[in-house]
Design a protein around this motif. Sequence first.
Motif, mmCIF file in Angstrom:
data_model
loop_
_atom_site.group_PDB
_atom_site.id
_atom_site.type_symbol
_atom_site.label_atom_id
_atom_site.label_comp_id
_atom_site.label_asym_id
_atom_site.label_seq_id
_atom_site.Cartn_x
_atom_site.Cartn_y
_atom_site.Cartn_z
ATOM 1 N N ALA A 19 0.831 -1.212 0.000
ATOM 2 C CA ALA A 19 0.000 0.000 0.000
ATOM 3 C C ALA A 19 0.866 1.264 0.000
ATOM 4 C CB ALA A 19 -0.944 0.001 1.201
ATOM 5 N N LYS A 20 1.951 1.250 0.749
ATOM 6 C CA LYS A 20 2.871 2.405 0.735
ATOM 7 C C LYS A 20 3.457 2.600 -0.662
ATOM 8 C CE LYS A 20 4.374 2.585 5.554
ATOM 9 N NZ LYS A 20 5.511 2.441 6.490
ATOM 10 N N ALA A 21 3.806 1.498 -1.327
ATOM 11 C CA ALA A 21 4.353 1.603 -2.684
ATOM 12 C C ALA A 21 3.304 2.131 -3.658
ATOM 13 C CB ALA A 21 4.864 0.233 -3.139
ATOM 14 N N VAL A 22 2.059 1.684 -3.512
ATOM 15 C CA VAL A 22 0.963 2.192 -4.351
ATOM 16 C C VAL A 22 0.811 3.697 -4.142
ATOM 17 C CG1 VAL A 22 -1.552 2.163 -4.642
ATOM 18 C CG2 VAL A 22 -0.281 0.003 -4.560
ATOM 19 N N LYS A 23 0.833 4.120 -2.875
ATOM 20 C CA LYS A 23 0.693 5.548 -2.549
ATOM 21 C C LYS A 23 1.811 6.364 -3.192
ATOM 22 C CE LYS A 23 0.720 8.665 1.389
ATOM 23 N NZ LYS A 23 1.810 8.918 2.307
ATOM 24 N N GLU A 24 3.046 5.896 -3.072
ATOM 25 C CA GLU A 24 4.187 6.617 -3.646
ATOM 26 C C GLU A 24 4.168 6.587 -5.169
ATOM 27 O OE1 GLU A 24 8.181 5.973 -2.176
ATOM 28 O OE2 GLU A 24 7.331 5.186 -0.297
ATOM 29 N N ALA A 25 3.825 5.443 -5.729
ATOM 30 C CA ALA A 25 3.917 5.264 -7.179
ATOM 31 C C ALA A 25 2.830 5.992 -7.952
ATOM 32 C CB ALA A 25 3.867 3.774 -7.518
ATOM 33 N N LEU A 26 1.616 5.996 -7.409
ATOM 34 C CA LEU A 26 0.473 6.486 -8.181
ATOM 35 C C LEU A 26 -0.125 7.781 -7.645
ATOM 36 C CD1 LEU A 26 -1.263 3.041 -8.785
ATOM 37 C CD2 LEU A 26 0.360 4.245 -10.264
ATOM 38 N N ALA A 27 0.299 8.206 -6.470
ATOM 39 C CA ALA A 27 -0.187 9.440 -5.852
ATOM 40 C C ALA A 27 -1.712 9.548 -5.828
ATOM 41 C CB ALA A 27 0.440 10.662 -6.526
ATOM 42 N N PRO A 28 -2.405 8.511 -5.346
ATOM 43 C CA PRO A 28 -3.866 8.605 -5.255
ATOM 44 C C PRO A 28 -4.275 9.583 -4.161
ATOM 45 C CG PRO A 28 -3.116 6.657 -4.114
ATOM 46 C CD PRO A 28 -1.901 7.269 -4.764
ATOM 47 N N ASP A 29 -5.525 9.987 -4.190
ATOM 48 C CA ASP A 29 -6.053 10.867 -3.150
ATOM 49 C C ASP A 29 -6.423 10.080 -1.899
ATOM 50 O OD1 ASP A 29 -6.056 13.388 -4.696
ATOM 51 O OD2 ASP A 29 -7.405 12.236 -5.976
ATOM 52 N N LYS A 67 4.607 -1.640 -12.969
ATOM 53 C CA LYS A 67 6.023 -1.234 -12.972
ATOM 54 C C LYS A 67 6.256 -0.086 -12.006
ATOM 55 C CE LYS A 67 9.881 0.332 -15.833
ATOM 56 N NZ LYS A 67 10.554 0.722 -14.621
ATOM 57 N N LYS A 68 5.363 0.891 -12.008
ATOM 58 C CA LYS A 68 5.493 2.025 -11.093
ATOM 59 C C LYS A 68 5.464 1.540 -9.639
ATOM 60 C CE LYS A 68 3.168 5.339 -14.120
ATOM 61 N NZ LYS A 68 1.940 6.161 -14.284
ATOM 62 N N ILE A 69 4.578 0.613 -9.339
ATOM 63 C CA ILE A 69 4.464 0.104 -7.969
ATOM 64 C C ILE A 69 5.706 -0.716 -7.609
ATOM 65 C CG2 ILE A 69 3.150 -1.415 -6.427
ATOM 66 C CD1 ILE A 69 0.646 -0.636 -8.198
ATOM 67 N N ARG A 70 6.121 -1.622 -8.488
ATOM 68 C CA ARG A 70 7.332 -2.437 -8.232
ATOM 69 C C ARG A 70 8.537 -1.555 -7.965
ATOM 70 N NH1 ARG A 70 5.265 -6.035 -12.313
ATOM 71 N NH2 ARG A 70 6.428 -4.878 -13.873
ATOM 72 N N ASP A 71 8.650 -0.453 -8.706
ATOM 73 C CA ASP A 71 9.800 0.446 -8.541
ATOM 74 C C ASP A 71 9.833 1.116 -7.165
ATOM 75 O OD1 ASP A 71 10.662 -0.145 -11.097
ATOM 76 O OD2 ASP A 71 9.946 1.743 -11.991
ATOM 77 N N LYS A 72 8.706 1.140 -6.460
ATOM 78 C CA LYS A 72 8.631 1.770 -5.141
ATOM 79 C C LYS A 72 8.702 0.751 -3.992
ATOM 80 C CE LYS A 72 8.309 5.943 -6.658
ATOM 81 N NZ LYS A 72 9.365 6.923 -6.402
#
Length: 144
Positions: A77-87, A138-143
């Motif tokens: 979840a932290k990686a998703v937050k960093e990678a995709l910048a959701p609200d 890929k964005k999530i994996r990178d974080k």
Amino acid sequence: MSLDTDYDNDNIFAKIIRGDMNCVKLYETDDILAFMDVFPQSEGHCLVIHKHAKATSLFDISPDDLSALAQAVQKVAKAVKEALAPDGVRIAQFNGAPAGQTVYHLHFHIIPVFEGKRLDDHARGGPAEAAALEPAAKKIRDKI
């Protein structure tokens, strides 16, 4: 299916763990697997499962396995937050068919929420192609 459903070794997540079905992987350890949901409700919707716990619901898993699973949910979840910048980020877990559970292998959904964008219905239409899920993956994996 009820809350007392026996574990089915042929459920879709068991097949993914065995390598009988493909998935777009995000994170994997000896015990944990995180991958993209093929019926995403939003960009970056992913799932986290325990690979060895034969748990159909939250009620069937040992405290130690649940702890490892919860830590992995937080990490992804932290990686998703960093990678995709959701609200916002919705973490969901369902127990039993009346609660919305459709796969009887304990799993957590991580669903990014973007202001002004409605979440899609889960499992509406056909599954997403791996190629369509890969950019967010890929964005999530990178974080991680």
